[in-house]
Design an enzyme around this catalytic site. Sequence first.
Site, PDB file in Angstrom:
ATOM      1  N   THR A 254      40.827  32.266  39.825  1.00 44.46           N
ATOM      2  CA  THR A 254      39.504  31.949  40.353  1.00 44.46           C
ATOM      3  C   THR A 254      39.200  30.454  40.283  1.00 44.46           C
ATOM      4  OG1 THR A 254      38.793  34.078  39.506  1.00 44.46           O
ATOM      5  CG2 THR A 254      37.052  32.526  40.109  1.00 44.46           C
ATOM      6  N   GLU A 255      38.903  29.855  41.409  1.00 44.30           N
ATOM      7  CA  GLU A 255      38.513  28.439  41.495  1.00 44.30           C
ATOM      8  C   GLU A 255      39.484  27.519  40.754  1.00 44.30           C
ATOM      9  OE1 GLU A 255      35.893  27.863  43.488  1.00 44.30           O
ATOM     10  OE2 GLU A 255      35.398  29.987  43.679  1.00 44.30           O
TER      11      GLU A 255
END
Lengths: 430, 428
Positions: free
Chosen positions: A146-147
């Site tokens: 994630t990110e």
Amino acid sequence: MKNICLYFQVHQPFRFKKYSFFDMGKEHYYYDDFLNESVMRKVAEKCYLPANNLLLKLIEQNKGEFKVTFSISGTALDQFELYAPEVLESFQKLAETGCVEFLAETYSHSLVSLHNKDLFKEEVKKHTKALKNLLGIKKPKVFRNTELIYSDMLGKDIFEMGFKGVLAEGAKHILGWKSPNYIYCNPLEPKLKLLLRNYNYSDDIAFRFSDTSWTEYPLTAKKFASWIASDENEESQIVNLFMDYETFGEHHNAATGIFDFLEHLPTAVLEEELKFITPSEAVSSLDTVSPMSMPYPTSWADEERDVSAWLGNEMQKEAFDKLYQLAPLIKKIDNKKLKRDWEYLQTSDAFYYMSTKWFTDGDVHTYFNPYPSAYDAFLNYMNILSDFSQEVHKLISPSNKKDDIIAELKEELKHKEKQLKEYQEIIKSL
Amino acid sequence: MKVLMFGWEFPPHISGGLGTACYGLTRGLSTFEDMDILFVVPKTHGDEEPKRMELLGAENVAIDFSKLNTNRFKKLQVYSHLVPYTSPDEYYAFQEQSEESQIKHIKSRGKTFFNFTGKYGKNLMEEISDYSIVAYNIAQEHDFDIIHSHDWLTYPAGIVAKEATGKPLVIHVHATDFDRSGGNVNPDVFKIEKDGMEAADSIITVSNLTRDTVIHKYGISPEKVTTVYNAVEPLKLSDNIKKESKLDEKIVTFLGRITHQKGPTYFIEAAKKVLDKTDNVRFVMAGSGDMMEKMIRHAASLGITDKFYFTGFLKGDDVFKMFYQSDVYVMPSVSEPFGISPLEAMQTDVPTIISYQSGVAEVVKHALKVNYWDTDALANAIYGLITYPSMAKTFKEFGRKEVESLKWENSAANVRDVYFKTLEKTNN
């Protein structure tokens, strides 16, 4: 020969509806269907569909020379199924070309990696399964959290899951004098290779492309390719261009010429004798130059490149803690609806909306943010979480009323039998 | 630059935000070397903080003048029963206090001395016109470059001073009759306000909310109107206030005049909604006003008086004592040109809920905002603040910092800019 790795993140969260404390205990559906559908339709029409079509065309034209990479979150896949099945179809077509790689990530685009290793692994498994079912992707070799959240310890977990490579941010404070244009490895697991984002080149496209006050405006594909070709020394291995897929048509709308840029990029890059490469190719064909240590979690967000956008203030920490306190209970339940809610409640965007940083950090945080302030985001989330928690607890300890009643009756029966015996004895004695 | 300012009394005689604002602004202006201010106020008591300004009474002009010429700041006091933030229809709270003050301020009439003794409210319009006669005299006797009038009661004084001297007039709109009356504008007040705005060379409003009212409701040209936000004085409190311990139950506070403008009804209705769901909370309505009795009856009819308290009018340190007891501060104003009290709550680390219909909502980021009529949203916000502890913590962390950055010096600098622009404009 230098390689270019073009990677796009595709993600949409399930945004929650306005949920006040009056709804708690009464209303157990948490999503703003209208908002989710309208955002998805809008982005599909402005970005996903035209960009996918363009990529498909470019892949056919360049006969295997042009390659791109995606990661698509599980929540985005769910939303494609619900609101934009034609997007899913076009991704299937891209997958069939063999020139498109899909990376593994967490199903709900969550922050679970920062909480618990086992849950993290489950989340990744779930996503891999969804990739297989919907796009026919066999086990991905490279992981993208994630990110771009990554640290040495996370790298260890990721390696244990069987991945050969991982994407991370080429954060300046980590790299120092080093260049992001080489393959590095995790210091704890040297077999895990790191691909670091070149944020200068990536942001030229993702942020600066339509900025008319930028000295390099307008950016053409030719100019861009020539920069990379002439940059630094000859030996650099790979330039990693990582960005949101929504860059094309959404962050920069079609009128800015962003699609023209993309259309001319393959030719411009190939003319400069640069090569397109996917992460798994990079991991298997390029050698590691040195280990790269990232003791603390980094990400591609904000100036700080850390996780403070999601877990920076007290509210975010409380919400995060309260959410994962429920994790052991979720294992015990077998309820489709609650399991789904559990996934969507974990999505990192919910925490991003609670950030107090956007008061200073510009408008990136406000992109598609349905809340007027961090406080409103927190309130809404906590109300939903409270209701969800109650629902979960109900299933865990189904009020043992029946058992209680039976036990009571048995007790009474015993008592009566005892009395009966006493009376019989009295009768006998008479 | 010399400024003739028609303002309002200073602490400790504050009967609303207007006195606070006048004080802060004047203090802020006093930090600029090139600002000379002649401050005219109605009805001073004699125990105000003088700081860098000196106090003068209109009657005393002739007597005290030589003595008070030493500082760059002078204050003229004019004995008058004008009280800030009032309209002819709304003098409820002041009528009760007025008896004592009447006796105090009756002075013999001299040739050049003015003396306002009319019963408050009844002769309000006379008071205003008497006050402007004094203004005429003051204007002729003093030397200045620009005139600055605060709120409608002193607009006529400003106009007269302008007519007497030809100097430019700046009026400062702290509120309009649309805010005070809830839409039922008093035609006499409206006329005075409109005359003032039209006669003014520049208009300062305390928020864009008020700026819009001035432009759209009074038909004033937008170029003439500038927004200068209010600020808040840094907090200085005696220790004994801070140390008072809190109750176990959460306290939610409304603090302000209990009038239609402040939205007390919505506070009571939200309280009822919260109390239906949770028990561990008490509500306090601090202040007085023409709607107080009605509000007590309203709370009683909802059956929440065991958890809902009325304190009556609070002043001085009691205000901050109340803040320190509070876990949530609510300002559900229907129409609030600015609203300084949420800033005071934030200074004392009290999480704050304000209505979008307040000027302060334009400045403050670390407060929850709701529409005043949306009592569901208000109840939800209150519930959240008393239920999820990290929210209050976050408010404390950021709210205090935010408030500390709102300084009167900055507001004063903006006012000073308006002065210079006005002079430039009128000289051309």
